[in-house]
Structure formats: structure tokens, C-alpha cells
Design a protein around this motif. Structure first.
Motif, mmCIF file in Angstrom:
data_model
loop_
_atom_site.group_PDB
_atom_site.id
_atom_site.type_symbol
_atom_site.label_atom_id
_atom_site.label_comp_id
_atom_site.label_asym_id
_atom_site.label_seq_id
_atom_site.Cartn_x
_atom_site.Cartn_y
_atom_site.Cartn_z
ATOM 1 N N ARG A 188 2.338 3.539 -6.432
ATOM 2 C CA ARG A 188 0.800 2.978 -6.602
ATOM 3 C C ARG A 188 0.825 1.977 -7.876
ATOM 4 O O ARG A 188 -0.051 0.829 -7.970
ATOM 5 C CB ARG A 188 -0.049 4.047 -7.023
ATOM 6 C CG ARG A 188 -0.535 5.088 -5.801
ATOM 7 C CD ARG A 188 -1.443 6.193 -6.311
ATOM 8 N NE ARG A 188 -2.733 5.696 -6.789
ATOM 9 C CZ ARG A 188 -3.727 5.984 -7.424
ATOM 10 N NH1 ARG A 188 -3.740 7.638 -7.409
ATOM 11 N NH2 ARG A 188 -4.840 5.794 -7.545
ATOM 12 N N ASP A 238 0.873 -1.070 0.151
ATOM 13 C CA ASP A 238 0.014 -0.026 0.088
ATOM 14 C C ASP A 238 0.871 1.155 -0.068
ATOM 15 O O ASP A 238 2.051 1.168 0.313
ATOM 16 C CB ASP A 238 -1.015 0.088 1.314
ATOM 17 C CG ASP A 238 -2.082 0.985 1.010
ATOM 18 O OD1 ASP A 238 -2.213 1.453 0.119
ATOM 19 O OD2 ASP A 238 -2.612 1.086 2.128
ATOM 20 N N ARG A 272 0.395 5.770 0.648
ATOM 21 C CA ARG A 272 -0.654 6.750 0.991
ATOM 22 C C ARG A 272 0.134 7.896 0.948
ATOM 23 O O ARG A 272 1.388 8.118 1.172
ATOM 24 C CB ARG A 272 -1.244 6.689 2.567
ATOM 25 C CG ARG A 272 -1.908 5.230 2.484
ATOM 26 C CD ARG A 272 -2.675 4.987 3.726
ATOM 27 N NE ARG A 272 -3.590 3.924 3.990
ATOM 28 C CZ ARG A 272 -4.187 3.559 4.835
ATOM 29 N NH1 ARG A 272 -4.182 4.131 6.047
ATOM 30 N NH2 ARG A 272 -4.774 2.403 4.774
ATOM 31 N N TYR A 310 4.659 8.691 -5.781
ATOM 32 C CA TYR A 310 3.782 8.179 -5.304
ATOM 33 C C TYR A 310 2.799 7.541 -6.333
ATOM 34 O O TYR A 310 2.553 6.539 -6.436
ATOM 35 C CB TYR A 310 2.850 9.382 -4.705
ATOM 36 C CG TYR A 310 1.457 8.946 -4.487
ATOM 37 C CD1 TYR A 310 1.128 7.749 -3.376
ATOM 38 C CD2 TYR A 310 0.280 9.545 -4.878
ATOM 39 C CE1 TYR A 310 -0.206 7.657 -3.199
ATOM 40 C CE2 TYR A 310 -0.912 9.485 -4.678
ATOM 41 C CZ TYR A 310 -1.330 8.128 -3.831
ATOM 42 O OH TYR A 310 -2.522 7.782 -3.630
#
Length: 584
Positions: free
Chosen positions: A102, A46, A48, A98
Motif C-alpha cells: 500500500r 493497486d 487488495r 499488504y
């Protein structure tokens, strides 16, 4: 190889491995070990992201091993081991990282990769090698109490069972708590977190506290939480050992909840006891110890680990009175007013008298007469009743066991006169003898806007541990300042925002962080600051950057309330003239 340099760490991409590097002062201040962690991309489950603002850092957080990332805020993100902060200037770079990560997570998911089965260098609970190494590196032998047998050192690679019940996590527990860490059944489990857990009793163990503080490894001090056996003098207590030295205990209210949780954890993990980082905070009277523990593996919420002082509990209930409509006081009682002035003079004499010369009944006698004046002034609806309540608080605060009466008197003074700066200031000073950040925030939320300019600097001093008591830790102070600024912004309280932002800028510049300093100064000026020091420091930087128009605006705003010091005023005026010439 690609590299992304953040505020408290950097991320390096080397083929199919992500390297998270912590180094330098900022990493240490955030509570991280100075080291590198190698994380295969297949372990990333994951990611964030929070955008950076001009005034607030953004952050990128990794989710590893199939475990959902912990929820972090702007205040707690810095200490999270899987999170890297970044500034406004780095927002585009980290935005690209990021997006790329992802895509990595999505590829792992579609490929059916089990991230929990991929080994990686952990930074939180999950591996005990780090704590074993730290305890062993301390080079201190574990031992029982006075006269007891010595145990062996905890060394890396020592046997640690992951399951199976044990009779007790300490070998040969004694009814008397030993001064050095006893021999444990298994090496402790490393559970670092961002919840500050208070330790009590350090005042009586300052030699041990100093020995523990002086024996850390690479700036890290390891605390082990050891439950007292059922046959001990205080069977519900939890002893705290830092670098093997007994430094104190958990507060009784916290210990009652934590002790059974520790025993359950130990029973399920082969006798392992929890350990975590410890920090030392220099108080006015003694050095304090604060633990940074993650209570989730123990099944404990942050609230269960947080000690609320009795002072704060009492104050919280009384503060609700200030949410009520204030009384209409338009009467006058001249006789009571004259008596109140006489009682005030007597208070000064009693307070200034040497303790040996003061009558044992001096405070109670004065309290009795002031109580009568409170009744007369209240009955007459005289606004001077606020001063009478304040004098009553001054009488009771010096009497043993009168804490709640003193708090009630201060609150009644404020209920009668919300603009009584003296009462607010003394109430805050009294509360800070057992400072509790949420309670301090509750108090400030009730301070009228007209009074805040007189109090905000006192709150600021408290947040930096610079008040008479010095009871707020560095982390607690940072939380208080951030919460105060957030509260002020939500209430359009520009005065408070200006003071807090100016303080942030000055301290950042002192620490050598020019970007944060300029951001703080600009926020203060935008909030209307006329602080000459802020204008001076910011305008110097602006002129160097050729931003003469902004510098002129900053200087003009500051000179709208000319500084008292003639030399400062002349310096700002001359710089303003130079800016105007440059613009023309």
C-alpha cells in the motif's frame, strides 16, 4: 531479498522488482502456468487484501498497469493470475506485505508514475506471446478442411496487428467446418478467465477430444474460438478448436451472443480471435470439454457465456410452486389407495421387463390409470396423492419428449409431501442428467431440514461427479460445495455443514494437506459431527500434538452414537481412555 510463501504461489521482493512465482501442484490445480513473473514495483497501481480465517484462506491481489483489479470471491481468487492465497498461519506475514505494498502504491501515485506505461510480465489478456508459444510448442501444423491447402504454423513473433479492419479472421473460410484449425489472419489473443464455458458436440468427436487432451503443453490446452462464416450450414455457430483439433461448438444459445462479439473483437484487433485454456472432464458417457474464458474483453458478461440447460430452465419455473403453502391433506380414499398399490406393482413389472418383451403402449397405459388415481386422491384430499404423483413421474420419465411432464409430476409430489425422501432423491437424480449448479443450489434451499440428512450425501456425490450421470465438473463441484456450506451456515443447518466439512477434511488429508484436513475435521466436530472416521483421524493428530482434552471431547462426541463396527468402537474407546489417563 524478502520472500512470502502463499498457498498457490509466492512473492519475492528483489530490489525494485516483485517476482510472482507459481510452482507445484497447487498452482497447477488453480489453473496457473508454472513460471515466474517479474513485475517492477512502479507497475503496481493497486493492492487488495482479504484476511484469512481458520477455515478459509485469505488472499492478496495486485492491481497492475493502472488497470482496476477484477472482483474476486473466495471461490474465484485461486484462479486469478494476480492473486496469491495464504493460510491462517501466514496471515501476519501477508498482512505486513499488504501494508508495505500500500505504501508502494501511494509513493507511485505521489511521484506521478504512470503505471500503464511500465512494462511487466502479464498473466492475463494483454500479451499474446504466451498463447503463441503454447500453440507453436504443440508442434502441430494448422490446416484447412479435407482436401484443402495447408497453412503455416503459428510461431512466436508472428505478425499480429493491434488495430485495423479485416474482411474475415480466417483465411479462405469453407462452408464445411474443417477438422483441424484453419489458417488464421493473426495469432489468437489469450483471454483466460474463471468463467466455465460449456462445449457441446464432443460426444460425436471423441477421437479429436482424446487427441487434443493428449497433446497439451505443460498441462495447458489452448482453445481457439472460431466463428462460422455466414454461408456455412450453421452460420451462427462458434467452432471450438483445442490444440488445433475440432472438439465441438458453443451451445446455440451462447453462440448467438458470442459470435458477433468475436467478430467485433477481431475487427478491432487486426483479426485476432479469442483463445483460452481448455479443461477435460471425464463423464460417464464421453469426455467433456470446458473452456475457461474471460469474456470482458469481448464485452460479454459471465451470464452471456453460461449455458443454462432446458432441463434447468423448466425446473426453475416449477420450483416456485414449492414456495407456496402446502395443501392440507386429511382425507382418505381406500379404493384409490388399493388401486395405487396395484399400479405400483405393475410399474415394477413393466420397468423390469426386457425392452423386446415390453408392449409399446405399456407406459402410456399405466400413465393413464395413474392419472385417474391422482384425480381421485386429490379430490378426496388424501395424502397418498404424493405417492401417486411420484408414480406418474416414474411413468413419464421413460417416454420420449416428456421431460417437462416428468418434472411437473416430481414437483407436485413434493408439493403434496415436502418430507417425501424418495421423491426428492429421484427428482435430484433426474435433474442431474443435465446438471446446472445454480439449479441444484435452488433445489437444496427448498429441501426441508428433516430431509437434508438423507440427501446431503447424494448432493455431495453429484458435486464430485460420482453420481450416475457425472455431469458436474471439478470446478463446478467445488462451487456447489462452497455454496451449499454457505447456505447451510446461513440457515444454522449444522448437519449439512458437518457432512461437507468432514468431506473437505478427508479429501485434504488424502491430498497430503494436513492443515486443511485438521481445519475441516474441527469444523465438522464443531457442527456436531459424530462421524467415526472424522473422530478417528482428528483424534490421532490431536494426541500427537499433546491436545488430549480436545481429543477426549472429539471421541466422547463420536461415541455418543457408537459406530456400528465393533472394531472401530473399541479403537475409539481405548484412545479415549488413554486421553483421560493423560489428563488425570
Amino acid at each position: 531479498m524478502a520472500e512470502y510463501v502463499g498457498y498457490n504461489g509466492r512473492i519475492v521482493l528483489e530490489g525494485d522488482v516483485l517476482v510472482l512465482v507459481r510452482e507445484g501442484v497447487r498452482a497447477k490445480v488453480s489453473g496457473h502456468e508454472v513460471r515466474s513473473r517479474r513485475i517492477p514495483l512502479q507497475a503496481v497501481s493497486d493492492v487488495r487484501f482479504r484476511e484469512a480465517g481458520r477455515l478459509v484462506n485469505g488472499h492478496l491481489q495486485l492491481g497492475l498497469g493502472g488497470v482496476e483489479p477484477r472482483v474476486v470471491s473466495s471461490g474465484s481468487a485461486a484462479s486469478d493470475p494476480d492473486t496469491v492465497l495464504f493460510t491462517w498461519k501466514k496471515r501476519d506475514e501477508f498482512g505486513q506485505l499488504y501494508a508495505w505494498l500500500r505504501n508502494v502504491v501511494e509513493i507511485n501515485r505521489r511521484s506521478g508514475i504512470d503505471a500503464s506505461a511500465v512494462p511487466y510480465d502479464g498473466g492475463v489478456a494483454g500479451g499474446i506471446a504466451a498463447v503463441e508459444g503454447k500453440i507453436a510448442a504443440a508442434g502441430q501444423r494448422l490446416e484447412f478442411g479435407a482436401g484443402g491447402a495447408r497453412g503455416s504454423e503459428v510461431k512466436p513473433g508472428a505478425e499480429t496487428r493491434s488495430a485495423g479492419k479485416v474482411s474475415w479472421p480466417v483465411v479462405n473460410p469453407s462452408a464445411v467446418t474443417p477438422q483441424r484449425l484453419p489458417q488464421l489472419v493473426a495469432a489468437p489473443a489469450w483471454l483466460p478467465g474463471d468463467v466455465e464455458v460449456e462445449v457441446v458436440g464432443e460426444y460425436y468427436r471423441q477421437d479429436s477430444v482424446r487427441a487434443a487432451e493428449g497433446s497439451g503443453t505443460d498441462g495447458t490446452h489452448v482453445a481457439v474460438l472460431v466463428p462460422e462464416p455466414s454461408f456455412a450450414e450453421h452460420p451462427n455457430s462458434v467452432a471450438i478448436y483445442v490444440q488445433t483439433h475440432l472438439v465441438g461448438y458453443l451451445p446455440s444459445g451462447v453462440g448467438h451472443q458470442v459470435r458477433p462479439a468475436i467478430l467485433s473483437f477481431a475487427a478491432a484487433h487486426g483479426g485476432q480471435l479469442p483463445s483460452c485454456p481448455a479443461e477435460f472432464h471425464e463423464n460417464r458417457s464421453a469426455n467433456q470439454v470446458v473452456l475457461l474464458l474471460d469474456g470482458r474483453p469481448l464485452g460479454l458478461s459471465p451470464e452471456a457465456l453460461t449455458h443454462v440447460p432446458d432441463m434447468a430452465k423448466s425446473a426453475t419455473g416449477l420450483l416456485r410452486r414449492l414456495d407456496q403453502r402446502p395443501p392440507l391433506l386429511q382425507g382418505r380414499h381406500d379404493g384409490a389407495r388399493r388401486s395405487l398399490a396395484t399400479a405400483g406393482e405393475k410399474y415394477v413389472r413393466v420397468k423390469e421387463a426386457a425392452s423386446g418383451e415390453r408392449s409399446p403402449k405399456a407406459w402410456t397405459a399405466l400413465e393413464s390409470s395413474v392419472n385417474e388415481l391422482v384425480s381421485k386422491l386429490e379430490k378426496a384430499g388424501d395424502p397418498m396423492v404424493a405417492d401417486a404423483w411420484l408414480l406418474l413421474a416414474r411413468c413419464t420419465r421413460f417416454q420420449k419428449g416428456r421431460r417437462d411432464d416428468t418434472l411437473a409430476a416430481y414437483v407436485n409430489a413434493l408439493f403434496s409431501d415436502r418430507d417425501n425422501v424418495e421423491a426428492w432423491s429421484e427428482f435430484l437424480e433426474y435433474i442431474c442428467s443435465a446438471a446446472h449448479v445454480p439449479t441444484l443450489l435452488d433445489i437444496y434451499a427448498r429441501v426441508p431440514m428433516s430431509v437434508r440428512p438423507s440427501l446431503v450425501h447424494q448432493f455431495l456425490a453429484v458435486s464430485h461427479g460420482a453420481d450416475r450421470h457425472g455431469g458436474v465438473t471439478a470446478r463446478g463441484g467445488a462451487r456447489l460445495r462452497a455454496a451449499l456450506e454457505s447456505l447451510a451456515e446461513s440457515q444454522n443447518d449444522d448437519g449439512t455443514v458437518a457432512v461437507l466439512a468432514a468431506d473437505r477434511g478427508l479429501r485434504a488429508e488424502k491430498a497430503g494437506d494436513v492443515d486443511d484436513a485438521v481445519a475441516g475435521y474441527r469444523r465438522a466436530v464443531a457442527a456436531g459431527s459424530t462421524d467415526a472416521k472424522v473422530a478417528d483421524r482428528l483424534s490421532i493428530w490431536l494426541v500427537k500434538q499433546g491436545l488430549h482434552a480436545e481429543a477426549a471431547a472429539v471421541l466422547t462426541q463420536a461415541l455418543s452414537r457408537p459406530p456400528e463396527a465393533a472394531s472401530t468402537r473399541e479403537r475409539l474407546e481405548k484412545r479415549l481412555q488413554r486421553c483421560e489417563r493423560a489428563l488425570s
